[in-house]
Enzyme design. Structure first.
Site, short mmCIF file in Angstrom:
data_model
loop_
_atom_site.label_atom_id
_atom_site.label_comp_id
_atom_site.label_asym_id
_atom_site.label_seq_id
_atom_site.Cartn_x
_atom_site.Cartn_y
_atom_site.Cartn_z
N CYS A 2 22.37 -14.15 45.37
CA CYS A 2 22.18 -15.48 44.77
C CYS A 2 22.46 -15.49 43.26
CB CYS A 2 20.76 -15.97 45.01
SG CYS A 2 20.36 -16.10 46.76
N HIS A 21 19.00 -21.84 40.00
CA HIS A 21 19.32 -21.49 41.39
C HIS A 21 18.44 -22.34 42.31
CE1 HIS A 21 20.06 -19.37 45.03
NE2 HIS A 21 18.93 -18.70 45.03
N ASN A 43 19.72 -23.57 50.34
CA ASN A 43 20.09 -22.44 49.49
C ASN A 43 21.47 -21.93 49.91
OD1 ASN A 43 20.39 -19.99 48.19
ND2 ASN A 43 18.33 -19.24 48.69
O1 UT7 Z 1 17.43 -17.16 46.85
C1 UT7 Z 1 16.65 -16.02 47.05
C2 UT7 Z 1 16.14 -16.07 48.42
N1 UT7 Z 1 15.11 -17.07 48.50
C3 UT7 Z 1 13.99 -16.80 49.03
O2 UT7 Z 1 13.79 -15.70 49.46
C4 UT7 Z 1 12.93 -17.87 49.10
C5 UT7 Z 1 11.64 -17.44 48.48
N2 UT7 Z 1 10.48 -17.82 49.27
C6 UT7 Z 1 10.20 -19.07 49.65
O3 UT7 Z 1 10.93 -19.99 49.35
C7 UT7 Z 1 8.93 -19.34 50.42
O4 UT7 Z 1 8.13 -18.17 50.39
C8 UT7 Z 1 9.18 -19.75 51.90
C9 UT7 Z 1 9.76 -21.14 51.92
C10 UT7 Z 1 10.14 -18.79 52.56
C11 UT7 Z 1 7.87 -19.77 52.67
O5 UT7 Z 1 6.93 -20.62 52.03
P1 UT7 Z 1 5.44 -20.13 51.79
O6 UT7 Z 1 4.69 -21.25 51.22
O7 UT7 Z 1 5.52 -18.87 50.98
O8 UT7 Z 1 4.92 -19.87 53.26
P2 UT7 Z 1 4.39 -18.52 53.92
O9 UT7 Z 1 5.51 -17.57 54.11
O10 UT7 Z 1 3.19 -18.06 53.20
O11 UT7 Z 1 3.95 -19.06 55.34
C12 UT7 Z 1 2.88 -20.01 55.47
C13 UT7 Z 1 2.78 -20.40 56.94
C14 UT7 Z 1 2.74 -19.20 57.89
O12 UT7 Z 1 1.86 -19.51 58.95
P3 UT7 Z 1 0.34 -18.94 58.94
O13 UT7 Z 1 0.47 -17.46 58.91
O14 UT7 Z 1 -0.29 -19.50 57.70
O15 UT7 Z 1 -0.22 -19.50 60.21
C15 UT7 Z 1 4.15 -19.14 58.43
O16 UT7 Z 1 4.23 -18.55 59.71
O17 UT7 Z 1 3.91 -21.18 57.33
C16 UT7 Z 1 4.50 -20.61 58.51
N3 UT7 Z 1 5.93 -20.88 58.46
C17 UT7 Z 1 6.46 -21.99 58.95
N4 UT7 Z 1 5.91 -23.05 59.59
C18 UT7 Z 1 6.75 -24.05 59.94
C19 UT7 Z 1 6.91 -20.10 57.92
N5 UT7 Z 1 8.09 -20.72 58.05
C20 UT7 Z 1 7.84 -21.90 58.70
C21 UT7 Z 1 8.65 -22.95 59.12
N6 UT7 Z 1 8.08 -24.01 59.73
N7 UT7 Z 1 9.99 -22.99 58.90
#
Ligand code: UT7
Length: 355
Positions: A111, A248, A278
């Site tokens: 990225c 980004h 992204n």
């Molecule tokens: O460009 C460089 C690459 N970019 C990235 O790597 C992105 C960086 N990270 C992020 O943008 C965020 O961490 C995410 C968008 C990927 C995830 O958001 P978050 O607020 O950090 O969520 P989380 O990973 O802590 O997950 C929270 C909950 C989990 O469920 P439980 O364990 O709380 O029951 C996940 O399983 O949300 C769940 N979850 C989803 N639910 C519905 C994860 N993805 C999804 C989804 N839809 N697509």
């Protein structure tokens, strides 16, 4: 001292899109979760190769600059989704745009790739090695997507952006830059089963995009903000002198966190993640182009940009815009028509992921 002015800008947005409601038919997710956690409403799926996306973006940038492609010395393509590895993808783009004899090179910093490539091309111009370069960032991130993995499947999209850089005597273009990589943590964002480390005679299955979202989120905010601080110091620029922030586009919440750390008002921040998701290296190239098109970037604007990606690479740049915000000419380059919807384009891959 020579400078590398941005004299042309262009983009290529593939027409087929997948909305949040549509992606909910592929993985267990919903519009409310995606919108509130990421800011993404839809993403594009390309029906053509990375090289074709790059070609169209580059043709628009070249027309915008009003230059002859034959005068280009360097075609630098930032991508982590190259169409071909050998020969490199930049060589095909060079051929397509008619930049006869120009050096052609792919570069991969995930990225952060566009800002890395801007730095490399600018340095060559400043050193007097070359006079004109086209720097392109093009990605087909949906090629990597595992449509059975809801954490990453909702995030990525395809697209391309490009700029023309030309040698000039007055200070504009990339005036401050800082790039780096925290390789200790390179495993928290990676693609599996891809590259010459795999046994090509008994491959371990399709490649997969794996990442620790929360961890990357934290590091992205810290890495990009600190890099911006370094560049501001280097350029002797104060926060209130920033006219536009072009970050980004990985997550709206990451963008907002950086914006607040840098104390930049909403109206100065370029955000298009809602539309495209992204697109890895291409996000900043597309956002820069749209910021000019939308009038956010005005002549002589001070632009801060920052990126973070696999590696874990990071970069920040201070770009001073030049005199011109209008294209000299408009290219009629377009992609071939796309007969399928976004969902139709990914249907076979999605079915394979479920097996
Ligand atoms: O460009 C460089 C690459 N970019 C990235 O790597 C992105 C960086 N990270 C992020 O943008 C965020 O961490 C995410 C968008 C990927 C995830 O958001 P978050 O607020 O950090 O969520 P989380 O990973 O802590 O997950 C929270 C909950 C989990 O469920 P439980 O364990 O709380 O029951 C996940 O399983 O949300 C769940 N979850 C989803 N639910 C519905 C994860 N993805 C999804 C989804 N839809 N697509």
């Amino acid at each position: 001292m020579s400078y590398a002015h941005i004299t042309g800008w262009g983009k290529c947005i593939p027409p087929a899109r997948i909305s949040n409601d549509e992606i909910s038919q592929l993985v267990d997710t919903n519009d409310e979760w995606i919108t509130s956690r990421t800011g993404i409403k839809s993403r594009r799926v390309s029906h053509v190769s990375t090289a074709e996306l790059a070609t169209v973006a580059a043709k628009h940038a070249i027309a915008c600059a009003g230059i002859d492609a034959k005068d280009i010395d360097l075609v630098l393509l930032a991508t982590c989704t190259p169409s071909t590895m050998v020969a490199n993808t930049a060589s095909l783009v060079q051929k397509n745009i008619g930049a006869i004899g120009a050096a052609a090179m792919d570069t991969n910093a995930a990225c952060s790739g566009f800002l890395y490539a801007m730095q490399a091309a600018t340095a060559q111009i400043q050193a007097g090695m070359i006079k004109k370069a086209v720097v392109i960032a093009a990605e087909r991130m949906t090629w990597y997507v595992n449509w059975d993995r809801r954490d990453s499947a909702v995030l990525f999209g395809d697209g391309a952006g490009a700029v023309v850089l030309e040698a000039a005597d007055t200070p504009a273009g990339l005036l401050g830059t800082k790039t780096g990589c925290d390789s200790e943590d390179r495993d928290i964002l990676h693609i599996t089963n891809f590259g010459s480390d795999i046994d090509k005679y008994s491959p371990a299955g399709p490649s997969d995009l794996l990442f620790e979202g929360r961890e990357i989120f934290k590091r992205a905010v810290k890495g990009m903000s600190e890099a911006c601080d370094d560049v501001l110091t280097q350029a002797n620029l104060s926060l209130d002198e920033i006219d536009v922030l072009v970050p980004h586009q990985a997550n709206l919440r990451i963008i907002q966190a950086i914006q607040h750390r840098l104390k930049v008002d909403d109206e100065k921040v370029m955000v298009n993640i809602g539309e495209y998701g992204n697109t890895s290296a291409a996000t900043i190239a597309i956002a820069l182009c749209e910021a000019v098109e939308q009038g956010l970037i005005k002549p002589h604007a001070n632009i801060m940009s920052a990126a973070f990606g696999a590696g874990l690479t990071w970069a920040a740049s201070y770009i001073k815009w030049g005199d011109r915000v209008k294209p000299i000419a408009i290219s009629d380059a377009t992609l071939p028509p796309c007969e399928q919807s976004g969902l139709e384009l990914v249907a076979a891959a999605a079915a394979a992921c479920k097996q």
